[in-house]
Motif scaffolding. Structure first.
Motif, PDB file in Angstrom:
ATOM      1  N   ALA A 106      -4.189  -6.574  -9.036  1.00 31.35           N
ATOM      2  CA  ALA A 106      -3.932  -5.694 -10.464  1.00 31.35           C
ATOM      3  C   ALA A 106      -3.891  -4.465  -9.982  1.00 31.35           C
ATOM      4  N   TYR A 107      -4.293  -3.864  -8.940  1.00 30.64           N
ATOM      5  CA  TYR A 107      -4.343  -2.503  -8.490  1.00 30.64           C
ATOM      6  C   TYR A 107      -2.802  -2.028  -8.112  1.00 30.64           C
ATOM      7  N   GLY A 108      -2.274  -2.743  -7.490  1.00 25.05           N
ATOM      8  CA  GLY A 108      -0.854  -2.733  -7.052  1.00 25.05           C
ATOM      9  C   GLY A 108       0.011  -2.888  -8.370  1.00 25.05           C
ATOM     10  N   PHE A 109      -0.277  -3.729  -8.893  1.00 27.38           N
ATOM     11  CA  PHE A 109       0.480  -4.019 -10.262  1.00 27.38           C
ATOM     12  C   PHE A 109       0.503  -2.936 -11.228  1.00 27.38           C
ATOM     13  N   SER A 110      -0.626  -2.350 -11.518  1.00 29.65           N
ATOM     14  CA  SER A 110      -0.839  -1.318 -11.989  1.00 29.65           C
ATOM     15  C   SER A 110      -0.042   0.007 -11.664  1.00 29.65           C
ATOM     16  N   LYS A 111       0.324   0.145 -10.531  1.00 27.44           N
ATOM     17  CA  LYS A 111       0.786   1.402  -9.909  1.00 27.44           C
ATOM     18  C   LYS A 111       2.462   1.054 -10.077  1.00 27.44           C
ATOM     19  N   TRP A 112       2.991   0.035  -9.922  1.00 27.57           N
ATOM     20  CA  TRP A 112       4.101  -0.511 -10.364  1.00 27.57           C
ATOM     21  C   TRP A 112       4.481  -0.498 -11.687  1.00 27.57           C
ATOM     22  N   ILE A 113       3.720  -0.834 -12.613  1.00 29.73           N
ATOM     23  CA  ILE A 113       3.839  -0.602 -14.032  1.00 29.73           C
ATOM     24  C   ILE A 113       4.023   0.769 -14.451  1.00 29.73           C
ATOM     25  N   TYR A 114       3.122   1.632 -13.679  1.00 33.70           N
ATOM     26  CA  TYR A 114       3.229   3.104 -14.058  1.00 33.70           C
ATOM     27  C   TYR A 114       4.617   3.703 -13.559  1.00 33.70           C
ATOM     28  N   SER A 115       5.050   3.414 -12.446  1.00 31.19           N
ATOM     29  CA  SER A 115       6.003   3.870 -12.073  1.00 31.19           C
ATOM     30  C   SER A 115       7.374   3.421 -12.851  1.00 31.19           C
ATOM     31  N   ILE A 116       7.287   2.159 -13.181  1.00 26.29           N
ATOM     32  CA  ILE A 116       8.614   1.467 -14.232  1.00 26.29           C
ATOM     33  C   ILE A 116       8.627   2.358 -15.414  1.00 26.29           C
TER      34      ILE A 116
ATOM     35  N   ASN B  49      11.331   0.359  -6.574  1.00 27.36           N
ATOM     36  CA  ASN B  49      12.394  -0.289  -5.681  1.00 27.36           C
ATOM     37  C   ASN B  49      11.645  -1.053  -4.671  1.00 27.36           C
ATOM     38  N   LEU B  50      10.480  -0.241  -3.984  1.00 27.39           N
ATOM     39  CA  LEU B  50       9.744  -1.062  -2.777  1.00 27.39           C
ATOM     40  C   LEU B  50       8.884  -2.378  -3.491  1.00 27.39           C
ATOM     41  N   PHE B  51       8.325  -1.950  -4.456  1.00 23.23           N
ATOM     42  CA  PHE B  51       7.476  -2.925  -5.152  1.00 23.23           C
ATOM     43  C   PHE B  51       8.419  -4.268  -5.387  1.00 23.23           C
ATOM     44  N   ILE B  52       9.706  -3.964  -5.898  1.00 24.67           N
ATOM     45  CA  ILE B  52      10.581  -5.237  -6.064  1.00 24.67           C
ATOM     46  C   ILE B  52      10.717  -5.917  -4.699  1.00 24.67           C
ATOM     47  N   GLN B  53      10.994  -5.178  -3.698  1.00 22.30           N
ATOM     48  CA  GLN B  53      11.448  -5.617  -2.424  1.00 22.30           C
ATOM     49  C   GLN B  53      10.448  -6.508  -2.201  1.00 22.30           C
ATOM     50  N   ILE B  54       9.007  -6.219  -1.944  1.00 19.12           N
ATOM     51  CA  ILE B  54       7.920  -6.948  -1.520  1.00 19.12           C
ATOM     52  C   ILE B  54       7.897  -8.161  -2.270  1.00 19.12           C
ATOM     53  N   GLN B  55       7.961  -8.236  -3.679  1.00 18.07           N
ATOM     54  CA  GLN B  55       7.840  -9.083  -4.556  1.00 18.07           C
ATOM     55  C   GLN B  55       8.977 -10.397  -4.198  1.00 18.07           C
ATOM     56  N   GLU B  56      10.264 -10.047  -3.900  1.00 15.48           N
ATOM     57  CA  GLU B  56      11.408 -10.677  -3.427  1.00 15.48           C
ATOM     58  C   GLU B  56      10.925 -11.137  -1.740  1.00 15.48           C
ATOM     59  N   ARG B  57      10.048 -10.416  -1.087  1.00 13.74           N
ATOM     60  CA  ARG B  57       9.616 -11.046   0.177  1.00 13.74           C
ATOM     61  C   ARG B  57       8.431 -12.011  -0.199  1.00 13.74           C
ATOM     62  N   GLY B  58       7.916 -12.347  -1.281  1.00 13.27           N
ATOM     63  CA  GLY B  58       7.132 -13.410  -1.608  1.00 13.27           C
ATOM     64  C   GLY B  58       5.550 -12.996  -1.617  1.00 13.27           C
ATOM     65  N   HIS B  59       5.343 -11.584  -1.723  1.00 11.12           N
ATOM     66  CA  HIS B  59       4.144 -11.085  -1.900  1.00 11.12           C
ATOM     67  C   HIS B  59       3.644 -10.876  -3.414  1.00 11.12           C
ATOM     68  N   HIS B  60       2.580 -11.130  -3.639  1.00 12.30           N
ATOM     69  CA  HIS B  60       2.047 -11.200  -4.743  1.00 12.30           C
ATOM     70  C   HIS B  60       0.952 -10.168  -4.971  1.00 12.30           C
ATOM     71  N   MET B  61       1.283  -9.391  -5.818  1.00 11.52           N
ATOM     72  CA  MET B  61       0.501  -7.963  -6.188  1.00 11.52           C
ATOM     73  C   MET B  61      -0.856  -8.230  -6.743  1.00 11.52           C
TER      74      MET B  61
ATOM     75  N   ASN C  58       0.777  -1.232  -0.109  1.00 14.88           N
ATOM     76  CA  ASN C  58       0.061   0.121  -0.111  1.00 14.88           C
ATOM     77  C   ASN C  58       0.750   1.378   0.108  1.00 14.88           C
ATOM     78  N   LEU C  59       1.943   1.191   0.794  1.00 15.72           N
ATOM     79  CA  LEU C  59       2.849   2.477   0.763  1.00 15.72           C
ATOM     80  C   LEU C  59       3.404   2.657  -0.644  1.00 15.72           C
ATOM     81  N   ALA C  60       3.714   1.454  -1.259  1.00 12.05           N
ATOM     82  CA  ALA C  60       4.368   1.602  -2.798  1.00 12.05           C
ATOM     83  C   ALA C  60       3.369   2.326  -3.456  1.00 12.05           C
ATOM     84  N   CYS C  61       2.170   1.660  -3.626  1.00 12.91           N
ATOM     85  CA  CYS C  61       1.004   2.428  -4.551  1.00 12.91           C
ATOM     86  C   CYS C  61       1.124   3.944  -4.202  1.00 12.91           C
ATOM     87  N   ILE C  62       1.123   4.232  -2.777  1.00 13.41           N
ATOM     88  CA  ILE C  62       1.168   5.787  -2.319  1.00 13.41           C
ATOM     89  C   ILE C  62       2.402   6.647  -3.074  1.00 13.41           C
ATOM     90  N   LEU C  63       3.297   5.895  -2.997  1.00  9.81           N
ATOM     91  CA  LEU C  63       4.592   6.488  -3.654  1.00  9.81           C
ATOM     92  C   LEU C  63       4.391   6.802  -5.063  1.00  9.81           C
TER      93      LEU C  63
END
Length: 310
Positions: A264-274, A250-262, A234-239
């Motif tokens: 669609a909402y979170g994934f859309s934010k990650w893609i936009y930041s990428i 970077n935070l989205f990458i960290q949480i994926q490495e921690r085993g979290h599955h995003m 949720n913090l990564a989405c706000i960022l």
């Protein structure tokens, strides 16, 4: 089958009206304890919130509040105002300011005890998050101060990590929309530094699930790895929303490495930041690796993705 099992079946099915009917029948056919009746009130409101029925929600929740003033112990008053979905659904019928009144009553009359800190946190979190969604940013300040004071009560509180992530997330929104970009910069840097120091080994993988909406559920500590990953997501989405795209990626990458599955909402934010930091080709690479979603699926969550060409 007991009431908790029957209730859980309606939750799993997503049968909101069935859940409401079940609880109303249970209420009429049994002599309920205070906590049981509070649980019924809370979940009937939740059902109406999920059905987007603001008038019925308001009628039930007003009754919950009036009953709670007379029957709940003062330390339980924040139970009434502990859910942002309920608060936001009231706004659909122009009833949201009543929620603020109920919150203020709870804040004025509930003692600040170790035994209700979880519920008080959920109450502050729900109102702060609702004001943010409703874009009433200038009203977040007093709620954030309540949340900050709660965090200062006990550094050893089991929920302290989740609470700090939540507070920083909401404060970043407030600072950004107040135009305090120096404050945003400082808080982002501070937050990212201590996120890097989180010790997963000190966290349980998951926690026991309480019955949804019960006092025990609302007053719980969210101190498992799963809870923290959700908070970081949720913090990564706000960022992303506050244009801190590099930190978001970077935070989205960290949480994926921690085993979290995003989702669609979170994934859309990650893609936009990428896209904002690395360009279209990097977006294509990310989509190729994560084949669950296509751009067309993500646009409804982050419409700005329509700007991506190629």
């Amino acid at each position: 089958m007991n009431i908790a099992q029957a209730f859980q079946e309606t939750v799993v099915r997503g049968d909101h009206q069935g859940m409401i009917d079940l609880l109303k029948k249970y209420e009429q056919s049994s002599k309920l304890s205070v906590n049981e009746r509070g649980w019924v009130y809370w979940n009937v409101s939740d059902g109406y919130a999920l059905l987007r029925e603001p008038e019925l929600l308001y009628a039930n929740h007003r009754a919950f509040f009036e009953w709670g003033k007379e029957n709940l112990s003062p330390e339980q008053l924040h139970w009434i105002v502990s859910d942002s979905t309920q608060a936001l659904s009231l706004s659909l019928g122009n009833y949201f300011d009543h929620w603020i009144d109920w919150y203020q009553y709870a804040s004025d009359h509930a003692p600040k005890l170790d035994t209700n800190r979880g519920a008080r946190f959920e109450s502050h979190r729900a109102l702060g998050g609702s004001l943010w969604v409703l874009e009433r940013y200038s009203e977040m300040d007093s709620v954030l101060e309540n949340l900050n004071q709660l965090i200062q009560e006990d550094d050893s509180w089991s929920n302290i990590l989740f609470a700090r992530i939540t507070y920083n997330k909401q404060r970043l929104v407030y600072l950004y929309h107040a135009g305090d970009f120096a404050g945003v910069e400082a808080l982002v840097n501070e937050t990212m530094d201590w996120i890097d120091e989180i010790n997963d080994g000190a966290l349980r993988i998951s926690r026991k699930d309480e019955v949804v909406g019960s006092w025990e559920d609302i007053n719980v500590s969210r101190n498992s790895q799963r809870d923290i990953n959700i908070a970081l997501n949720n913090l990564a989405c706000i960022l992303t929303d506050i244009e801190r795209y590099e930190e978001s990626v970077n935070l989205f990458i960290q949480i994926q490495e921690r085993g979290h599955h995003m989702n669609a909402y979170g994934f859309s934010k990650w893609i936009y930041s990428i896209w904002k930091t690395r360009g279209t080709e990097a977006v294509k690479d990310a989509l190729a690796v994560n084949a669950s979603y296509e751009i067309a699926d993500l646009v409804k969550h982050t419409p700005k993705l329509l700007e991506i060409k190629g």
